[in-house]
Scaffold this motif. Structure first.
Motif, PDB file in Angstrom:
ATOM      1  N   PHE A   1       0.835  -1.204   0.000  1.00  0.00           N
ATOM      2  CA  PHE A   1       0.000   0.000   0.000  1.00  0.00           C
ATOM      3  C   PHE A   1       0.871   1.256   0.000  1.00  0.00           C
ATOM      4  O   PHE A   1       0.619   2.213  -0.739  1.00  0.00           O
ATOM      5  CB  PHE A   1      -0.912   0.011   1.230  1.00  0.00           C
ATOM      6  N   ILE A   2       1.897   1.258   0.846  1.00  0.00           N
ATOM      7  CA  ILE A   2       2.773   2.428   0.966  1.00  0.00           C
ATOM      8  C   ILE A   2       3.466   2.723  -0.362  1.00  0.00           C
ATOM      9  O   ILE A   2       3.584   3.880  -0.779  1.00  0.00           O
ATOM     10  CB  ILE A   2       3.812   2.188   2.082  1.00  0.00           C
ATOM     11  N   ARG A   3       3.917   1.675  -1.031  1.00  0.00           N
ATOM     12  CA  ARG A   3       4.602   1.858  -2.321  1.00  0.00           C
ATOM     13  C   ARG A   3       3.703   2.515  -3.358  1.00  0.00           C
ATOM     14  O   ARG A   3       4.187   3.095  -4.329  1.00  0.00           O
ATOM     15  CB  ARG A   3       5.087   0.507  -2.853  1.00  0.00           C
ATOM     16  N   HIS A   4       2.404   2.409  -3.171  1.00  0.00           N
ATOM     17  CA  HIS A   4       1.456   2.985  -4.123  1.00  0.00           C
ATOM     18  C   HIS A   4       0.796   4.253  -3.580  1.00  0.00           C
ATOM     19  O   HIS A   4      -0.319   4.600  -3.969  1.00  0.00           O
ATOM     20  CB  HIS A   4       0.400   1.940  -4.500  1.00  0.00           C
ATOM     21  N   GLY A   5       1.488   4.933  -2.674  1.00  0.00           N
ATOM     22  CA  GLY A   5       1.053   6.262  -2.260  1.00  0.00           C
ATOM     23  C   GLY A   5      -0.008   6.312  -1.188  1.00  0.00           C
ATOM     24  O   GLY A   5      -0.618   7.364  -0.970  1.00  0.00           O
ATOM     25  N   ILE A   6      -0.246   5.216  -0.484  1.00  0.00           N
ATOM     26  CA  ILE A   6      -1.273   5.176   0.557  1.00  0.00           C
ATOM     27  C   ILE A   6      -0.617   5.343   1.926  1.00  0.00           C
ATOM     28  O   ILE A   6       0.412   4.727   2.205  1.00  0.00           O
ATOM     29  CB  ILE A   6      -2.051   3.842   0.501  1.00  0.00           C
ATOM     30  N   GLU A   7      -1.200   6.189   2.761  1.00  0.00           N
ATOM     31  CA  GLU A   7      -0.714   6.336   4.132  1.00  0.00           C
ATOM     32  C   GLU A   7      -1.436   5.324   5.017  1.00  0.00           C
ATOM     33  O   GLU A   7      -2.666   5.334   5.113  1.00  0.00           O
ATOM     34  CB  GLU A   7      -0.944   7.760   4.638  1.00  0.00           C
ATOM     35  N   VAL A   8      -0.656   4.458   5.652  1.00  0.00           N
ATOM     36  CA  VAL A   8      -1.208   3.362   6.444  1.00  0.00           C
ATOM     37  C   VAL A   8      -0.939   3.609   7.925  1.00  0.00           C
ATOM     38  O   VAL A   8       0.216   3.672   8.351  1.00  0.00           O
ATOM     39  CB  VAL A   8      -0.598   2.007   6.032  1.00  0.00           C
ATOM     40  N   VAL A   9      -2.002   3.758   8.689  1.00  0.00           N
ATOM     41  CA  VAL A   9      -1.885   3.810  10.145  1.00  0.00           C
ATOM     42  C   VAL A   9      -1.984   2.368  10.634  1.00  0.00           C
ATOM     43  O   VAL A   9      -3.042   1.749  10.556  1.00  0.00           O
ATOM     44  CB  VAL A   9      -3.006   4.660  10.775  1.00  0.00           C
ATOM     45  N   TYR A  10      -0.866   1.836  11.111  1.00  0.00           N
ATOM     46  CA  TYR A  10      -0.854   0.433  11.535  1.00  0.00           C
ATOM     47  C   TYR A  10      -1.031   0.354  13.045  1.00  0.00           C
ATOM     48  O   TYR A  10      -0.222   0.872  13.812  1.00  0.00           O
ATOM     49  CB  TYR A  10       0.453  -0.240  11.114  1.00  0.00           C
ATOM     50  N   LEU A  11      -2.092  -0.318  13.462  1.00  0.00           N
ATOM     51  CA  LEU A  11      -2.425  -0.414  14.881  1.00  0.00           C
ATOM     52  C   LEU A  11      -1.761  -1.604  15.558  1.00  0.00           C
ATOM     53  O   LEU A  11      -1.696  -1.668  16.781  1.00  0.00           O
ATOM     54  CB  LEU A  11      -3.950  -0.493  15.041  1.00  0.00           C
ATOM     55  N   GLY A  12      -1.279  -2.557  14.758  1.00  0.00           N
ATOM     56  CA  GLY A  12      -0.634  -3.725  15.337  1.00  0.00           C
ATOM     57  C   GLY A  12      -1.594  -4.886  15.511  1.00  0.00           C
ATOM     58  O   GLY A  12      -2.719  -4.881  15.012  1.00  0.00           O
ATOM     59  N   TYR A  13      -1.135  -5.906  16.235  1.00  0.00           N
ATOM     60  CA  TYR A  13      -1.958  -7.103  16.431  1.00  0.00           C
ATOM     61  C   TYR A  13      -2.526  -7.155  17.850  1.00  0.00           C
ATOM     62  O   TYR A  13      -2.167  -6.359  18.713  1.00  0.00           O
ATOM     63  CB  TYR A  13      -1.157  -8.369  16.122  1.00  0.00           C
ATOM     64  N   HIS A  14      -3.446  -8.095  18.057  1.00  0.00           N
ATOM     65  CA  HIS A  14      -4.120  -8.280  19.351  1.00  0.00           C
ATOM     66  C   HIS A  14      -4.847  -6.997  19.756  1.00  0.00           C
ATOM     67  O   HIS A  14      -4.716  -6.509  20.873  1.00  0.00           O
ATOM     68  CB  HIS A  14      -3.108  -8.700  20.424  1.00  0.00           C
ATOM     69  N   ARG A  15      -5.649  -6.464  18.832  1.00  0.00           N
ATOM     70  CA  ARG A  15      -6.363  -5.217  19.088  1.00  0.00           C
ATOM     71  C   ARG A  15      -7.863  -5.465  19.194  1.00  0.00           C
ATOM     72  O   ARG A  15      -8.453  -6.178  18.383  1.00  0.00           O
ATOM     73  CB  ARG A  15      -6.087  -4.203  17.979  1.00  0.00           C
ATOM     74  N   SER A  16      -8.478  -4.844  20.176  1.00  0.00           N
ATOM     75  CA  SER A  16      -9.908  -5.015  20.423  1.00  0.00           C
ATOM     76  C   SER A  16     -10.728  -4.168  19.456  1.00  0.00           C
ATOM     77  O   SER A  16     -10.205  -3.275  18.774  1.00  0.00           O
ATOM     78  CB  SER A  16     -10.242  -4.611  21.859  1.00  0.00           C
ATOM     79  N   VAL A  17     -12.025  -4.435  19.430  1.00  0.00           N
ATOM     80  CA  VAL A  17     -12.943  -3.640  18.609  1.00  0.00           C
ATOM     81  C   VAL A  17     -12.871  -2.172  19.015  1.00  0.00           C
ATOM     82  O   VAL A  17     -12.791  -1.272  18.170  1.00  0.00           O
ATOM     83  CB  VAL A  17     -14.385  -4.172  18.754  1.00  0.00           C
TER      84      VAL A  17
END
Length: 389
Positions: A28-44
């Motif tokens: 995604f980043i390589r194609h110009g998208i800004e990604v907010v990555y929250l990580g794993y083991h995340r609740s609703v």
């Protein structure tokens, strides 16, 4: 130029499979998208809170542990409950999500499910096609929704070269408590800037300070403005949330920003975004730069930072390198983090001697941010709190 597409990606609670999502994030980043990555083991709750604060276009969930029908449905239900219907949800799960499951999930409001064998190019094309268009917004239900949208307006204005619109966006805002910020509220917001080289542990240190603030002030609120590097027209991995544990709290507002080609560790829109946060009723606003080099002086232009903290790693090289670090002349507090490492004592002595040459009232503190109840972090928190207005 239009702002890049912003999405949030995450892995659900009780799921530690992050290899696939990390690969997809990079594409995604390589194609110009800004990604907010929250990580794993995340609740609703963690996912929805972050998506609203970051004002993303969509949430991408990578699920490999089962329970996906219920989990995706709960994310959508909570988005709707909080009036964030404009934030869409998509995802995938290799072979764990069947076509029958996907049909049920789409009936509950999921935009799309990617199956095993879907190419990275197909995923990227889908995101750009479906989330790259202007979206229809409903009126914000609360100040907690209004603030993220105002921050987006400021970033969009800078991306389009219309700075006057950025000023207009931050001119009227209700505080998170629903009260328009008075001059007294503005004066009572303390802004602390954190900078330092990449890998020094700034994010972990800030997260520990947030924990102490939340424990000390049961009704208090704190905002964090974090930065990650990018160049104009490219995407960015906005990943500070992934390493934060204590900051996953309703009393913590966090916004991730890409530098979008700006030198010095901040974004072109940082000053106006920081001004908006500083007058939005928070007790503290913490601003974290990207990993900076020797020449960086990120907080000298804004005029809104009350206190600057330089976070360093003990392994910075020779003494000569210390003479080149400009922020050692400017920082109010210098932190030697990871002080449990072998070279930490030597680093403390050398930095102390370097600071003595400045003949200023600067403080030097040793911390191990990853350590539970670290005495150095306690000391740093007291220094920051003591300086409160």
């Amino acid at each position: 130029m239009a702002s890049p597409i912003r999405i949030l990606t995450a892995v659900p609670i009780c799921d530690g499979h992050d290899s696939a999502i990390n690969t997809i994030n990079l594409e995604f980043i390589r194609h110009g998208i800004e990604v907010v990555y929250l990580g794993y083991h995340r609740s609703v709750g963690d996912i929805v809170r972050a998506a609203i604060q970051e004002d993303v276009r969509a949430i991408g969930i990578s699920s490999y542990n089962g329970g996906h029908i219920e989990f995706f449905a709960e994310v959508i239900a909570l988005l709707r409950k909080r009036g964030a219907n404009d934030i869409k949800v998509f995802g995938g799960g290799g072979g764990t999500i069947t076509h029958q499951d996907a049909a049920a999930m789409k009936r509950k409001g999921v935009d799309n499910i990617f199956f095993a064998g879907t190419s990275l190019a197909q995923m990227t094309d889908y995101v750009r096609k479906h989330y790259g268009k202007p979206r229809k917004r409903s009126r914000p239900r609360s100040p907690d929704q209004e603030l993220p949208q105002k921050l987006t307006e400021i970033e969009d204005a800078y991306a389009a070269g219309r700075k006057h619109r950025a000023r207009k966006a931050q001119s009227k805002i209700r505080s998170p408590q629903g009260v328009h910020p008075s001059r007294r509220a503005i004066r009572n917001t303390r802004v602390v800037g954190f900078t330092g080289p990449g890998g020094a542990g700034k994010t972990t240190l800030i997260d520990e300070l947030v924990l102490r603030f939340l424990n000390q002030s049961p009704q208090g609120r704190i905002a964090i403005l974090s930065h990650d590097p990018s160049v104009i027209g490219e995407g960015a991995l906005l990943g500070d949330r992934a390493t934060m544990i204590n900051s996953q709290n309703d009393r913590v507002f966090m916004r991730s920003m890409a530098t979008r080609g700006e030198a010095g560790g901040l974004s072109p829109a940082t000053q106006d975004c920081l001004a908006l946060l500083a007058r939005s009723g928070f007790d503290y606003v913490i601003i974290e730069t990207v990993g900076t080099g020797q020449e960086a002086m990120p907080f000298q232009k804004t005029g809104l930072v009350d206190q600057t903290v330089l976070v360093m790693n003990p392994d910075y090289g020779s003494r000569l390198q210390l003479q080149k670090i400009v922020m050692l002349d400017l920082a109010d507090i210098v932190v030697v983090n990871k002080s449990d490492l072998q070279r930490a004592r030597t680093a403390h002595t050398e930095i102390e001697q370097r600071l003595e040459q400045n003949r200023r009232d600067q403080r030097l503190i040793d911390t191990v941010a990853k350590r539970h109840r670290d005495a150095g972090v306690d000391e740093l928190f007291k220094l920051i709190s003591r300086g409160s207005k």
